[in-house]
Design a protein around this motif. Structure first.
Motif, mmCIF file in Angstrom:
data_model
loop_
_atom_site.group_PDB
_atom_site.id
_atom_site.type_symbol
_atom_site.label_atom_id
_atom_site.label_comp_id
_atom_site.label_asym_id
_atom_site.label_seq_id
_atom_site.Cartn_x
_atom_site.Cartn_y
_atom_site.Cartn_z
ATOM 1 N N THR A 1 7.350 38.788 -7.672
ATOM 2 C CA THR A 1 8.544 38.580 -6.985
ATOM 3 C C THR A 1 8.292 37.458 -6.028
ATOM 4 O OG1 THR A 1 9.084 40.826 -6.748
ATOM 5 C CG2 THR A 1 9.736 39.783 -5.183
ATOM 6 N N ASN A 2 9.214 36.440 -6.081
ATOM 7 C CA ASN A 2 9.058 35.286 -5.045
ATOM 8 C C ASN A 2 9.804 35.284 -3.929
ATOM 9 O OD1 ASN A 2 8.677 32.767 -4.156
ATOM 10 N ND2 ASN A 2 9.904 31.573 -5.625
ATOM 11 N N GLN A 3 8.879 35.512 -2.607
ATOM 12 C CA GLN A 3 9.855 35.723 -1.469
ATOM 13 C C GLN A 3 9.918 34.225 -0.570
ATOM 14 O OE1 GLN A 3 10.805 38.544 -0.477
ATOM 15 N NE2 GLN A 3 9.867 40.364 -1.259
ATOM 16 N N THR A 4 9.517 33.261 -1.220
ATOM 17 C CA THR A 4 9.804 32.069 -0.569
ATOM 18 C C THR A 4 11.104 31.495 -0.986
ATOM 19 O OG1 THR A 4 9.025 30.523 -2.559
ATOM 20 C CG2 THR A 4 7.212 31.675 -1.179
ATOM 21 N N ASN A 5 11.415 30.235 -0.267
ATOM 22 C CA ASN A 5 12.666 29.494 -0.426
ATOM 23 C C ASN A 5 12.946 28.706 -1.682
ATOM 24 O OD1 ASN A 5 13.907 31.052 1.561
ATOM 25 N ND2 ASN A 5 12.948 29.661 3.029
ATOM 26 N N SER A 6 11.868 28.506 -2.405
ATOM 27 C CA SER A 6 11.909 27.626 -3.559
ATOM 28 C C SER A 6 11.513 28.237 -4.807
ATOM 29 C CB SER A 6 11.165 26.355 -3.268
ATOM 30 O OG SER A 6 9.905 26.475 -3.045
ATOM 31 N N GLY B 1 13.806 33.394 -3.153
ATOM 32 C CA GLY B 1 14.712 34.555 -2.139
ATOM 33 C C GLY B 1 14.476 35.848 -2.715
ATOM 34 N N GLY B 2 13.464 36.282 -3.282
ATOM 35 C CA GLY B 2 13.216 37.578 -3.653
ATOM 36 C C GLY B 2 13.227 37.792 -4.977
ATOM 37 N N GLY B 3 13.332 36.764 -6.069
ATOM 38 C CA GLY B 3 13.576 36.924 -7.247
ATOM 39 C C GLY B 3 12.399 37.700 -8.045
ATOM 40 N N THR B 4 12.792 38.584 -8.752
ATOM 41 C CA THR B 4 11.383 39.207 -9.654
ATOM 42 C C THR B 4 11.536 38.845 -11.022
ATOM 43 O OG1 THR B 4 11.540 40.908 -7.892
ATOM 44 C CG2 THR B 4 10.516 41.641 -9.952
ATOM 45 N N SER B 5 10.485 38.647 -11.711
ATOM 46 C CA SER B 5 10.455 38.310 -12.915
ATOM 47 C C SER B 5 9.267 39.165 -13.549
ATOM 48 C CB SER B 5 10.174 36.885 -13.272
ATOM 49 O OG SER B 5 11.077 36.045 -12.840
ATOM 50 N N TYR B 6 9.535 39.560 -14.914
ATOM 51 C CA TYR B 6 8.616 40.327 -15.780
ATOM 52 C C TYR B 6 8.083 39.228 -16.467
ATOM 53 C CZ TYR B 6 6.845 41.965 -20.335
ATOM 54 O OH TYR B 6 6.101 42.260 -21.431
ATOM 55 N N PHE B 7 6.704 39.190 -16.741
ATOM 56 C CA PHE B 7 6.197 37.978 -17.247
ATOM 57 C C PHE B 7 5.245 38.331 -18.235
ATOM 58 C CE2 PHE B 7 3.691 38.549 -13.693
ATOM 59 C CZ PHE B 7 2.249 37.841 -13.888
ATOM 60 N N TYR B 8 4.575 39.434 -18.525
ATOM 61 C CA TYR B 8 3.682 39.722 -19.365
ATOM 62 C C TYR B 8 3.310 41.154 -19.557
ATOM 63 C CZ TYR B 8 -1.187 38.939 -21.441
ATOM 64 O OH TYR B 8 -2.339 39.248 -22.313
ATOM 65 N N THR B 9 2.700 41.642 -20.806
ATOM 66 C CA THR B 9 2.229 43.028 -21.002
ATOM 67 C C THR B 9 0.957 42.879 -21.589
ATOM 68 O OG1 THR B 9 4.328 43.944 -21.288
ATOM 69 C CG2 THR B 9 2.447 45.171 -22.331
ATOM 70 N N ALA B 10 -0.225 43.501 -21.009
ATOM 71 C CA ALA B 10 -1.384 43.432 -21.466
ATOM 72 C C ALA B 10 -1.794 44.689 -22.121
ATOM 73 C CB ALA B 10 -2.556 43.350 -20.392
ATOM 74 N N VAL C 1 1.820 46.112 -12.803
ATOM 75 C CA VAL C 1 1.236 45.206 -11.474
ATOM 76 C C VAL C 1 2.185 44.524 -10.774
ATOM 77 C CG1 VAL C 1 -0.356 43.487 -11.021
ATOM 78 C CG2 VAL C 1 -1.113 45.056 -12.604
ATOM 79 N N SER C 2 2.610 44.800 -9.712
ATOM 80 C CA SER C 2 3.571 43.981 -8.886
ATOM 81 C C SER C 2 2.652 42.890 -8.062
ATOM 82 C CB SER C 2 4.227 44.869 -8.269
ATOM 83 O OG SER C 2 5.041 45.676 -8.983
ATOM 84 N N LEU C 3 3.033 41.793 -8.068
ATOM 85 C CA LEU C 3 2.644 40.458 -7.555
ATOM 86 C C LEU C 3 3.648 39.978 -6.712
ATOM 87 C CD1 LEU C 3 0.770 39.327 -10.628
ATOM 88 C CD2 LEU C 3 -0.525 40.062 -8.653
ATOM 89 N N GLN C 4 3.153 39.096 -5.562
ATOM 90 C CA GLN C 4 4.147 38.546 -4.549
ATOM 91 C C GLN C 4 3.720 37.555 -4.079
ATOM 92 O OE1 GLN C 4 6.510 41.162 -1.527
ATOM 93 N NE2 GLN C 4 4.885 39.984 -0.173
ATOM 94 N N ILE C 5 4.671 36.613 -4.243
ATOM 95 C CA ILE C 5 4.522 35.227 -3.604
ATOM 96 C C ILE C 5 5.286 34.874 -2.223
ATOM 97 C CG2 ILE C 5 4.698 32.666 -4.078
ATOM 98 C CD1 ILE C 5 5.121 33.469 -7.055
ATOM 99 N N SER C 6 4.427 34.407 -1.379
ATOM 100 C CA SER C 6 4.930 34.421 -0.131
ATOM 101 C C SER C 6 4.588 33.156 0.648
ATOM 102 C CB SER C 6 4.858 35.745 0.910
ATOM 103 O OG SER C 6 3.263 35.750 1.103
ATOM 104 N N GLU C 7 4.856 32.904 1.698
ATOM 105 C CA GLU C 7 4.326 31.774 2.791
ATOM 106 C C GLU C 7 3.727 32.484 3.876
ATOM 107 O OE1 GLU C 7 7.209 28.861 3.511
ATOM 108 O OE2 GLU C 7 7.392 28.145 1.506
ATOM 109 N N GLY C 8 2.617 31.672 4.233
ATOM 110 C CA GLY C 8 1.866 32.221 5.425
ATOM 111 C C GLY C 8 2.602 31.652 6.860
ATOM 112 N N ARG C 9 1.861 31.938 7.947
ATOM 113 C CA ARG C 9 2.639 31.494 9.095
ATOM 114 C C ARG C 9 2.503 30.091 9.384
ATOM 115 N NH1 ARG C 9 -0.537 33.086 14.932
ATOM 116 N NH2 ARG C 9 1.172 32.199 16.398
ATOM 117 N N PHE C 10 1.545 29.324 8.509
ATOM 118 C CA PHE C 10 1.514 28.027 8.606
ATOM 119 C C PHE C 10 1.839 27.283 7.489
ATOM 120 C CE2 PHE C 10 -1.777 29.901 11.314
ATOM 121 C CZ PHE C 10 -1.482 29.239 12.552
ATOM 122 N N GLY C 11 2.793 27.954 6.679
ATOM 123 C CA GLY C 11 3.333 27.366 5.405
ATOM 124 C C GLY C 11 2.657 27.427 4.395
#
Length: 228
Positions: free
Chosen positions: A33-38, A60-69, A115-125
């Motif tokens: 899931t991508n929580q960033t603005n790009s 903006g919160g988009g979620t993608s399935y991308f792999y099965t192990a 496995v649910s992974l998340q991309i986000s931005e820290g306090r300093f970008g």
């Protein structure tokens, strides 16, 4: 007061995260899931040369399935390395310069089905990659949470092994960091130096300890931010 517990092991301490009575599974599904603005280009590599395809994750919160192990003779459990790649073409599988990629090691314990992974931005970008453990949610959702990372970056001969683990904490949160060896994995060295510091802004470390393994240290975070 929330408490964050971070286990850092020479190779593996997956037993700390293995749920009691875990059911047998035959594959692990990966989601991000991508929580960033790009949009973000994302991929992971895992045990026994596993390599996921690169996927462009919507902003903006988009979620993608991308792999099965598959869970077979060569176990997919253990250390995975997941990366956000800053590139003009996400589907170009060529090598990426070090300054155009952000990578985070994650631990996948035996018995995990997804496995649910998340991309986000820290306090300093800065770009952060985290894993959400089933039943725990994110650190902000629970009173106590724990995560696991691993040492081992293949240092050059004659140089020590240096590893950085990043996490976010709020002011007043108590952080306990445990460093433990895994003799069964053939770790080298009996001691380590732990430095806890803000990820940005410089200044003196919050904590510096050099001791024989295993040992742990606890500190209360005074100010919200990203720490290493």
């Amino acid at each position: 007061m929330n408490k964050i517990i971070i286990f850092v092991c020479a190779v593996s301490c997956l037993g700390a995260l293995l749920p009691k009575g875990a059911l047998a599974v035959y594959e692990i599904e990966f989601y991000v899931t991508n929580q960033t603005n790009s949009e973000k280009c994302f991929e992971c590599t895992g045990p026994f040369s596993r390599h996921t395809p690169r996927v462009l994750v919507p902003a903006g919160g988009g979620t993608s399935y991308f792999y099965t192990a598959a869970v077979g003779q060569f176990s997919p459990y253990g250390t995975w390395y997941c990366s956000v790649i800053f590139t003009d073409s996400c589907f170009d599988e060529g090598p990426v310069p070090e300054d155009e990629i952000v990578t985070q090691g994650i631990a996948i314990p035996p018995g995990t089905a997804s496995v649910s992974l998340q991309i986000s931005e820290g306090r300093f970008g800065d770009t952060l990659i985290s894993v959400i453990f089933p039943g725990l949610g994110t650190v902000a959702d629970v009173a106590d949470a724990s995560v696991t990372s691993f040492l081992g970056d293949d240092p050059r001969p004659g140089r020590g092994d240096n590893d950085t683990f990043s996490f976010e904490a709020e002011g007043g949160e108590e952080v306990t960091i445990k460093l433990e060896p895994d003799p069964s994995a053939g770790h080298v060295g009996e001691g380590a130096t732990l430095r806890l510091r803000p990820a940005q802004g410089g200044g003196s470390p919050l904590l510096v300890r050099s001791e024989k393994l295993p040992f742990e240290a606890t500190v209360t975070i005074a100010e919200a931010g990203t720490y290493q």
